[in-house]
Design a protein around this motif. Structure first.
Motif, mmCIF file in Angstrom:
data_model
loop_
_atom_site.group_PDB
_atom_site.id
_atom_site.type_symbol
_atom_site.label_atom_id
_atom_site.label_comp_id
_atom_site.label_asym_id
_atom_site.label_seq_id
_atom_site.Cartn_x
_atom_site.Cartn_y
_atom_site.Cartn_z
ATOM 1 N N UNK A 31 -65.385 21.567 -62.902
ATOM 2 C CA UNK A 31 -63.970 21.781 -63.167
ATOM 3 C C UNK A 31 -63.663 23.261 -63.306
ATOM 4 N N UNK A 32 -62.505 23.665 -62.783
ATOM 5 C CA UNK A 32 -62.046 25.046 -62.875
ATOM 6 C C UNK A 32 -60.540 25.031 -63.074
ATOM 7 N N UNK A 33 -60.025 26.135 -63.571
ATOM 8 C CA UNK A 33 -58.592 26.291 -63.783
ATOM 9 C C UNK A 33 -58.081 27.333 -62.816
ATOM 10 N N UNK A 34 -56.920 27.136 -62.287
ATOM 11 C CA UNK A 34 -56.309 28.124 -61.413
ATOM 12 C C UNK A 34 -55.504 27.479 -60.316
ATOM 13 N N UNK A 35 -54.672 28.282 -59.688
ATOM 14 C CA UNK A 35 -53.768 27.789 -58.657
ATOM 15 C C UNK A 35 -54.386 27.806 -57.275
ATOM 16 N N UNK A 36 -55.545 28.416 -57.111
ATOM 17 C CA UNK A 36 -56.189 28.508 -55.803
ATOM 18 C C UNK A 36 -57.121 27.319 -55.605
ATOM 19 N N UNK A 37 -56.540 26.203 -55.226
ATOM 20 C CA UNK A 37 -57.301 24.973 -55.016
ATOM 21 C C UNK A 37 -56.934 24.409 -53.655
ATOM 22 N N UNK A 38 -57.796 23.591 -53.132
ATOM 23 C CA UNK A 38 -57.527 22.884 -51.887
ATOM 24 C C UNK A 38 -57.522 21.397 -52.204
ATOM 25 N N UNK A 39 -56.377 20.764 -52.011
ATOM 26 C CA UNK A 39 -56.192 19.379 -52.427
ATOM 27 C C UNK A 39 -55.780 18.536 -51.223
ATOM 28 N N UNK A 40 -56.550 17.521 -50.933
ATOM 29 C CA UNK A 40 -56.284 16.518 -49.897
ATOM 30 C C UNK A 40 -56.334 17.049 -48.463
ATOM 31 N N UNK A 41 -55.697 18.161 -48.172
ATOM 32 C CA UNK A 41 -55.634 18.662 -46.809
ATOM 33 C C UNK A 41 -56.117 20.105 -46.771
ATOM 34 N N UNK A 42 -56.707 20.482 -45.660
ATOM 35 C CA UNK A 42 -57.209 21.840 -45.500
ATOM 36 C C UNK A 42 -56.064 22.850 -45.650
ATOM 37 N N UNK A 43 -56.241 23.785 -46.564
ATOM 38 C CA UNK A 43 -55.246 24.835 -46.766
ATOM 39 C C UNK A 43 -54.073 24.449 -47.644
ATOM 40 N N UNK A 44 -54.052 23.241 -48.192
ATOM 41 C CA UNK A 44 -52.931 22.850 -49.046
ATOM 42 C C UNK A 44 -53.371 22.794 -50.486
ATOM 43 N N UNK A 45 -52.727 23.374 -51.413
ATOM 44 C CA UNK A 45 -51.386 23.943 -51.406
ATOM 45 C C UNK A 45 -51.334 25.416 -50.999
ATOM 46 N N UNK A 46 -52.420 25.989 -50.626
ATOM 47 C CA UNK A 46 -52.412 27.378 -50.163
ATOM 48 C C UNK A 46 -53.075 28.312 -51.148
ATOM 49 N N UNK A 47 -53.142 29.552 -50.766
ATOM 50 C CA UNK A 47 -53.830 30.577 -51.538
ATOM 51 C C UNK A 47 -52.797 31.491 -52.196
ATOM 52 N N UNK A 48 -52.888 31.675 -53.504
ATOM 53 C CA UNK A 48 -51.964 32.533 -54.267
ATOM 54 C C UNK A 48 -50.506 32.118 -54.100
ATOM 55 N N UNK A 49 -50.242 30.826 -54.120
ATOM 56 C CA UNK A 49 -48.883 30.330 -53.975
ATOM 57 C C UNK A 49 -48.589 29.385 -55.141
ATOM 58 N N UNK A 50 -48.040 29.921 -56.205
ATOM 59 C CA UNK A 50 -47.806 29.147 -57.423
ATOM 60 C C UNK A 50 -46.791 28.027 -57.197
ATOM 61 N N UNK A 51 -45.800 28.250 -56.357
ATOM 62 C CA UNK A 51 -44.794 27.229 -56.090
ATOM 63 C C UNK A 51 -45.397 26.002 -55.427
ATOM 64 N N UNK A 52 -46.254 26.196 -54.445
ATOM 65 C CA UNK A 52 -46.892 25.070 -53.767
ATOM 66 C C UNK A 52 -47.906 24.384 -54.676
ATOM 67 N N UNK A 53 -48.539 25.141 -55.555
ATOM 68 C CA UNK A 53 -49.481 24.539 -56.505
ATOM 69 C C UNK A 53 -48.730 23.620 -57.473
ATOM 70 N N UNK A 54 -47.583 24.066 -57.971
ATOM 71 C CA UNK A 54 -46.766 23.229 -58.861
ATOM 72 C C UNK A 54 -46.286 21.992 -58.108
ATOM 73 N N UNK A 55 -45.925 22.159 -56.843
ATOM 74 C CA UNK A 55 -45.522 21.017 -56.022
ATOM 75 C C UNK A 55 -46.690 20.040 -55.861
ATOM 76 N N UNK A 56 -47.906 20.549 -55.664
ATOM 77 C CA UNK A 56 -49.092 19.689 -55.547
ATOM 78 C C UNK A 56 -49.322 18.917 -56.851
#
Length: 155
Positions: A31-56
């Motif tokens: 387990x790790x904390x942070x917005x730089x994660x890859x969830x379900x699909x390659x490149x989603x929610x993206x790198x250094x994109x807090x808005x897409x991470x919150x959407x995820x």
């Protein structure tokens, strides 16, 4: 030797170095904390994109909430044709299991925020649809709780 041999005995070109690609996502196994994660699909929610991470986080929450709604829904009438009711029940079961596996795969990103969003979605979904808090009448021993059987894996 750095490269692999091809079928003609020649050296294959070396694999591209990860340092060349700044946005290379590392697969976490803890387990790790942070917005730089890859969830379900390659490149989603993206790198250094807090808005897409919150959407995820919101998407995973809604998926888990919807799984609980499907788990506790009761929309098939007792008087319905048995074949039609069985087909509807089977379709709902397939959708529920598919969504549950999507939640499970999201959690397998090992991102702490995603894990908490999944737990919150399941918990709030159970509170609203499964617990007695919002029931108009108490459950009796013979009441049908859901159209779908319980989930054996709790996923």
């Amino acid at each position: 030797m750095n490269g692999a041999m091809n079928m003609h005995g020649d050296m294959a070109p070396p694999a591209p170095d990860a340092a060349v690609n700044n946005h290379h996502m590392m697969m976490h196994m803890t387990f790790f904390w942070g917005k730089n994660a890859e969830i379900l699909f390659s490149g989603w929610p993206g790198y250094n994109n807090i808005g897409m991470y919150v959407f995820a986080l919101f998407v995973v929450f809604l998926l888990a909430f919807f799984v609980e709604w499907l788990s506790h829904s009761n929309y098939i009438k007792e008087s319905a044709n048995h074949v039609t009711a069985g087909l509807i029940q089977t379709a709902l079961y397939g959708i529920r299991i598919g969504l549950a596996y999507l939640v499970m795969l999201s959690v397998m990103s090992f991102n702490g925020g995603i894990f908490l969003a999944a737990i919150a979605g399941h918990t709030l979904g159970f509170l609203v649809f499964g617990s007695r808090v919002f029931k108009k009448s108490p459950l009796t021993a013979y009441a049908k709780a859901s159209d779908l059987p319980s989930m054996p894996c709790n996923c």
